[in-house]
Design an enzyme around this catalytic site. Structure first.
Site, PDB file in Angstrom:
ATOM      1  N   LYS A  58       0.855  -1.186   0.000  1.00 40.20           N
ATOM      2  CA  LYS A  58       0.000   0.000   0.000  1.00 40.20           C
ATOM      3  C   LYS A  58       0.890   1.234   0.000  1.00 40.20           C
ATOM      4  O   LYS A  58       2.036   1.182   0.463  1.00 40.20           O
ATOM      5  CB  LYS A  58      -0.876   0.029   1.262  1.00 40.20           C
ATOM      6  CG  LYS A  58      -2.162   0.791   1.082  1.00 40.20           C
ATOM      7  CD  LYS A  58      -3.210  -0.053   0.364  1.00 40.20           C
ATOM      8  CE  LYS A  58      -4.534   0.612   0.216  1.00 40.20           C
ATOM      9  NZ  LYS A  58      -5.557  -0.305  -0.292  1.00 40.20           N
ATOM     10  N   GLY A  81     -18.270   7.055  -2.815  1.00 43.39           N
ATOM     11  CA  GLY A  81     -17.204   7.268  -3.788  1.00 43.39           C
ATOM     12  C   GLY A  81     -17.233   6.162  -4.819  1.00 43.39           C
ATOM     13  O   GLY A  81     -18.315   5.666  -5.180  1.00 43.39           O
TER      14      GLY A  81
HETATM   15  P1  NAD Z   1     -13.356   7.181  -2.794  1.00 47.61           P
HETATM   16  O1  NAD Z   1     -12.373   8.227  -2.451  1.00 47.61           O
HETATM   17  O2  NAD Z   1     -13.811   7.072  -4.205  1.00 47.61           O
HETATM   18  O3  NAD Z   1     -14.651   7.353  -1.858  1.00 47.61           O
HETATM   19  C1  NAD Z   1     -14.605   7.487  -0.470  1.00 47.61           C
HETATM   20  C2  NAD Z   1     -15.966   8.028  -0.055  1.00 47.61           C
HETATM   21  O4  NAD Z   1     -16.061   8.036   1.367  1.00 47.61           O
HETATM   22  C3  NAD Z   1     -16.208   9.481  -0.507  1.00 47.61           C
HETATM   23  O5  NAD Z   1     -17.535   9.609  -0.983  1.00 47.61           O
HETATM   24  C4  NAD Z   1     -16.058  10.284   0.786  1.00 47.61           C
HETATM   25  O6  NAD Z   1     -16.801  11.477   0.786  1.00 47.61           O
HETATM   26  C5  NAD Z   1     -16.606   9.278   1.771  1.00 47.61           C
HETATM   27  N1  NAD Z   1     -16.248   9.550   3.164  1.00 47.61           N
HETATM   28  C6  NAD Z   1     -15.062   9.973   3.671  1.00 47.61           C
HETATM   29  N2  NAD Z   1     -15.173  10.137   4.993  1.00 47.61           N
HETATM   30  C7  NAD Z   1     -16.450   9.821   5.332  1.00 47.61           C
HETATM   31  C8  NAD Z   1     -17.187   9.786   6.532  1.00 47.61           C
HETATM   32  N3  NAD Z   1     -16.609  10.121   7.687  1.00 47.61           N
HETATM   33  N4  NAD Z   1     -18.483   9.384   6.498  1.00 47.61           N
HETATM   34  C9  NAD Z   1     -19.072   9.046   5.336  1.00 47.61           C
HETATM   35  N5  NAD Z   1     -18.418   9.063   4.161  1.00 47.61           N
HETATM   36  C10 NAD Z   1     -17.134   9.442   4.156  1.00 47.61           C
HETATM   37  O7  NAD Z   1     -12.737   5.809  -2.271  1.00 47.61           O
HETATM   38  P2  NAD Z   1     -13.134   4.333  -2.700  1.00 47.61           P
HETATM   39  O8  NAD Z   1     -12.176   3.884  -3.720  1.00 47.61           O
HETATM   40  O9  NAD Z   1     -14.588   4.225  -2.939  1.00 47.61           O
HETATM   41  O10 NAD Z   1     -12.765   3.560  -1.348  1.00 47.61           O
HETATM   42  C11 NAD Z   1     -13.670   3.498  -0.245  1.00 47.61           C
HETATM   43  C12 NAD Z   1     -13.210   2.394   0.683  1.00 47.61           C
HETATM   44  O11 NAD Z   1     -13.169   1.180  -0.041  1.00 47.61           O
HETATM   45  C13 NAD Z   1     -11.807   2.591   1.258  1.00 47.61           C
HETATM   46  O12 NAD Z   1     -11.747   2.001   2.540  1.00 47.61           O
HETATM   47  C14 NAD Z   1     -10.944   1.802   0.316  1.00 47.61           C
HETATM   48  O13 NAD Z   1      -9.721   1.426   0.903  1.00 47.61           O
HETATM   49  C15 NAD Z   1     -11.865   0.631   0.066  1.00 47.61           C
HETATM   50  N6  NAD Z   1     -11.552  -0.106  -1.151  1.00 47.61           N
HETATM   51  C16 NAD Z   1     -11.616   0.484  -2.371  1.00 47.61           C
HETATM   52  C17 NAD Z   1     -11.270  -0.252  -3.489  1.00 47.61           C
HETATM   53  C18 NAD Z   1     -11.394   0.314  -4.871  1.00 47.61           C
HETATM   54  O14 NAD Z   1     -11.168  -0.427  -5.838  1.00 47.61           O
HETATM   55  N7  NAD Z   1     -11.762   1.563  -5.030  1.00 47.61           N
HETATM   56  C19 NAD Z   1     -10.861  -1.582  -3.359  1.00 47.61           C
HETATM   57  C20 NAD Z   1     -10.847  -2.157  -2.092  1.00 47.61           C
HETATM   58  C21 NAD Z   1     -11.192  -1.406  -0.980  1.00 47.61           C
END
Ligand code: NAD
Length: 415
Positions: free
Chosen positions: A105, A218
């Site tokens: 990471k 997101g």
């Molecule tokens: P992203 O940046 O696209 O979205 C994150 C979202 O969370 C945003 O809408 C943001 O406004 C919201 N957020 C932040 N703080 C918040 C809070 N306190 N309360 C409510 N919402 C809040 O990120 P993503 O890629 O969608 O990732 C989200 C989670 O999924 C993370 O934990 C990431 O590690 C995990 N994840 C993502 C992927 C991927 O392929 N994108 C893969 C595995 C895990």
């Protein structure tokens, strides 16, 4: 008092799994700690010409089963310990879905929402310069994560290829399709999560056509909102949130309209017809399925007792603390742990690496079919372990992942 240091949580999870597997102390220590950690102090010129310093990391937790693999976050709260934890979870995630990769990471402590596009590009290129000697398609393969995206990967890949003087698209994944990206990557994490929910419903009789709520709107959350209905034949999305607000509507939201509203206004807040609710309340709603899709440590010993969802599908990494896990297990809530529920993204990233390696690309249907097979198999392997060991789901998933990594460490003669 429960500790919310994500890395301590991740290490505790390894200890628990290792105990169930009777692993020796040397193996446990190896698996608890990252094999390699890089810290960088980046200097980037802002648009007005002032120089700014950013702290950044790339951590390769374990590369016994293959190149380290994992995203890069741009977030103001990033620390060495958040990255260590996330790298560790990637090791178990790639092992649970049985793909030949390890865990890594990266992260930059920054506030991307207050940076211009040009500043973000310069920061991305500075980071790529720093990590260039330590990554590669056979070494460590970054991808997007919170507040990074395919454009970030395109800048980083371009910088990296300029440094090494040749094309190597497999060194980054979730790139735009036109420069070596794969079909089906953008919604892969959400798709994988929804597939595991489907398996849980088919196995245990939960009803996906009832209500669901999503924390974090997101990449993962938005796509899950739409795929839930599409893949599970219905369901009423009654609450969503992002960093700027949480909203509720008992009549249900149209996910597509919500996505459009967020695109237009930058948040789900103030969506017409919605009622604002406190952030914490979303997690405690009486819904059939809850998708945490934001950040770590949101389900804790303080709110776990109030959670009423029947199924929790952890799209976010590390949303539940160990103490909360035990409470949810006692309450009979079916948790699909992050290292299984959110493994769709890294699985399709692996498909992208495979396609990049022979420069021949699959159609979307093939990607979806192969993802479905991988996630379905992983779900049932984990739930078989759960039945055999009579432990809570995260321990079962950890047992599967840790056993696979430990076996390879032994075979290599490391322990
Ligand atoms: P992203 O940046 O696209 O979205 C994150 C979202 O969370 C945003 O809408 C943001 O406004 C919201 N957020 C932040 N703080 C918040 C809070 N306190 N309360 C409510 N919402 C809040 O990120 P993503 O890629 O969608 O990732 C989200 C989670 O999924 C993370 O934990 C990431 O590690 C995990 N994840 C993502 C992927 C991927 O392929 N994108 C893969 C595995 C895990």
């Amino acid at each position: 008092m429960e500790s919310y240091n994500s890395f301590k949580v991740a290490q505790e999870q390894v200890e628990e799994a290792a105990k169930l597997l009777n692993l020796d102390r040397a193996t446990i220590e190896l698996l608890k700690w990252p094999q390699r950690e890089y810290k960088f102090t980046l200097h980037v010129k802002m648009d007005d010409g002032t120089p700014k310093i950013f702290h950044a990391w790339r951590i390769q937790h374990n590369y016994a089963r293959g190149p380290a693999k994992g995203g890069i976050r741009f977030h103001p709260d990033e620390t060495v310990d958040t990255i260590r934890a996330l790298a560790s979870w990637m090791t178990w995630k790639t092992a649970v879905v049985d793909i030949p990769l390890g865990g890594g990471k990266g992260g930059i402590c920054c506030d991307p929402k207050n940076m211009s596009e040009m500043e973000l590009e310069r920061l991305s290129r500075a980071y790529a310069q720093a990590i260039a000697p330590h990554i590669g398609s056979r070494v460590d393969v970054p991808a997007p994560d919170v507040y990074t995206n395919p454009q970030t990967m395109a800048w980083m890949m371009d910088e990296y290829e300029t440094i090494i003087g040749r094309h190597e698209p497999g060194a980054f994944t979730d790139k735009p399709k036109s420069i070596g990206g794969t079909m089906g990557r953008r919604n892969a994490t959400a798709r994988g999560g929804v597939i595991t929910v489907r398996e849980a419903c088919n196995t245990y009789g939960f009803d996906p056509t009832k209500t669901y709520a999503i924390q974090g709107f997101g990449n993962a959350g938005q796509r899950a909102s739409m795929l839930h209905k599409k893949l599970l034949g219905g369901g009423k999305l009654v609450a969503v949130s992002d960093s700027k607000g949480a909203i509720f509507n008992s009549a249900g939201f149209d996910p597509t309209e919500l996505v459009q509203h967020k695109l237009k206004t930058g948040s789900v807040a103030n969506f017409p017809g919605s009622k604002p609710i406190p952030h914490g309340e979303l997690l405690e709603l009486d819904v059939e399925i809850l998708y945490p899709a934001a950040l770590e440590n949101v389900i804790t010993s303080e709110n776990a007792d109030n959670i009423k969802a029947k199924v929790i599908c952890e799209l976010a990494n590390g949303p539940t603390t160990p103490e909360a896990d035990r409470i949810l297990f006692k309450k009979g809530i079916h948790v699909i742990p992050d290292i299984l529920a959110s493994a769709g993204g890294v699985t399709v990233s692996y498909f992208e690496m495979v396609q990049d390696s022979y420069s021949y690309f699959w159609n979307e249907e093939t990607v979806h079919e192969r993802l479905d097979k991988k996630l379905m198999a992983a779900y049932h392997t984990v739930y078989q372990a759960l039945k055999e060991k009579k432990v809570h789901p995260r321990q079962a998933a950890m047992v599967v992942g840790v056993a696979r990594v430990a076996e390879v460490c032994k075979l290599r003669g490391w322990v």
